[in-house]
Design an enzyme around this catalytic site. Structure first.
Site, PDB file in Angstrom:
ATOM      1  N   ASP A  76      -2.904   0.315  -3.242  1.00  9.69           N
ATOM      2  CA  ASP A  76      -2.367  -0.881  -3.898  1.00  9.69           C
ATOM      3  C   ASP A  76      -2.999  -0.978  -5.288  1.00  9.69           C
ATOM      4  O   ASP A  76      -4.169  -1.326  -5.425  1.00  9.69           O
ATOM      5  CB  ASP A  76      -2.683  -2.137  -3.081  1.00  9.69           C
ATOM      6  CG  ASP A  76      -1.840  -2.251  -1.804  1.00  9.69           C
ATOM      7  OD1 ASP A  76      -1.426  -1.197  -1.270  1.00  9.69           O
ATOM      8  OD2 ASP A  76      -1.613  -3.382  -1.329  1.00  9.69           O
ATOM      9  N   LYS A 113       4.468  -5.387  -5.495  1.00 11.10           N
ATOM     10  CA  LYS A 113       3.705  -6.423  -4.796  1.00 11.10           C
ATOM     11  C   LYS A 113       3.432  -7.561  -5.776  1.00 11.10           C
ATOM     12  O   LYS A 113       3.130  -7.315  -6.947  1.00 11.10           O
ATOM     13  CB  LYS A 113       2.406  -5.800  -4.284  1.00 11.10           C
ATOM     14  CG  LYS A 113       1.399  -6.741  -3.657  1.00 11.10           C
ATOM     15  CD  LYS A 113       0.191  -5.938  -3.162  1.00 11.10           C
ATOM     16  CE  LYS A 113      -0.963  -6.813  -2.728  1.00 11.10           C
ATOM     17  NZ  LYS A 113      -2.141  -6.019  -2.280  1.00 11.10           N
ATOM     18  N   LYS A 161       6.278  -6.575  -1.392  1.00 11.38           N
ATOM     19  CA  LYS A 161       5.130  -7.151  -0.688  1.00 11.38           C
ATOM     20  C   LYS A 161       4.694  -8.444  -1.350  1.00 11.38           C
ATOM     21  O   LYS A 161       4.093  -8.424  -2.418  1.00 11.38           O
ATOM     22  CB  LYS A 161       3.963  -6.153  -0.663  1.00 11.38           C
ATOM     23  CG  LYS A 161       2.707  -6.680   0.058  1.00 11.38           C
ATOM     24  CD  LYS A 161       1.625  -5.613   0.107  1.00 11.38           C
ATOM     25  CE  LYS A 161       0.312  -6.161   0.654  1.00 11.38           C
ATOM     26  NZ  LYS A 161      -0.750  -5.128   0.729  1.00 11.38           N
TER      27      LYS A 161
END
Length: 257
Positions: free
Chosen positions: A102, A166, A198
């Protein structure tokens, strides 16, 4: 999806959950506990999301082929590290057993008009974490604020190798919002619907989760949300999921536009 009951939403949300511990004072004992919590009586979460220094420990705890994937964060939370430092972080994390990276994009550079900084970072980290490693790019939408800038960040990340976009680090004042989600999901749709989404930060209840799932289903189709295309980044959501699946009282929604 659109007509699902609370238990169905809770079961789906469990399968989509990146159970997260990115606290500043996280301990090795807390990581062991997180790994254990990720394996519930109702099935596993999709992943755990932890600091890079704990990846090897989590890999040993979960085993090489467990259903729970290991995600870690790089260039986190500031988004300001040099590309070579972030690449080194990524290479080490993958070597330690991370399944997913991430990455915080250099969102402050983007806010200053430097799109190339985002291109360079995402491209370099994608090269350092080739498939089958999953690359999620954190846009920090609550700091970007401007709708056009959120869309630009989404487009750049998708175009240069992200598997997911995300919303947030969870470390700023405004994290996931339905407004940002709408922009990002529409960007995904217009890029062919192959990249995942996300929301992270502030999704605490099954009712919150349902709002995001309904939005995704409306934009991308009822069957679109699945672990390969949709994750929740949350630490507290599991508590409400388990309460719902066990037949106890669930909490009220908190997600906001």
């Amino acid at each position: 999806m659109l007509e699902a009951n609370n238990r169905q939403i809770a079961a789906l949300s469990l399968s989509l959950l990146d159970l997260t511990d990115l606290g500043e004072t996280t301990t090795a004992e807390a990581i062991d506990s997180l790994c254990d919590k990720a394996i519930t009586p109702f099935g596993p979460t999709a992943a755990i999301c932890i600091w890079p220094r704990f990846v090897a420990q989590a890999r040993a705890r979960l085993g090489a082929h467990h259903a729970v994937r290991i995600a870690t964060v790089v260039n986190f939370p500031s988004g300001d590290l040099p590309v070579d430092a972030v690449v080194a972080e990524t290479v080490q994390a993958v070597a330690d057993g991370a399944d997913e990276i991430d990455l915080v994009i250099p969102y402050r550079a983007l806010m200053a008009g430097d799109e190339q900084a985002v291109v360079d970072m995402v491209t370099a980290v994608r090269a350092a974490a080739p498939h089958p490693v999953t690359l999620k790019t954190i846009l920090e939408t609550g700091e970007l604020k401007d709708k056009a800038l959120i869309r630009k960040a989404s487009d750049l990340a998708i175009a240069h190798g992200a598997d997911f976009i995300k919303t947030s680090t969870g470390k700023v004042a405004i994290n996931a919002t339905l407004t940002a989600a709408d922009i990002m999901l529409n960007a995904i749709r217009e890029h062919g619907g192959k990249v995942g989404f996300k929301p992270a930060g502030g999704v605490r209840t099954v009712a919150d989760a349902q709002l995001y799932l309904k939005l995704a289903a409306t934009i991308l189709g009822q069957d679109w949300p699945m672990p390969s295309t949709f994750r929740f980044g949350a630490s507290g959501l599991l508590t409400d999921i388990l309460a719902t699946l066990e037949g106890r009282e669930s909490a009220a929604p908190q997600a906001q536009y």
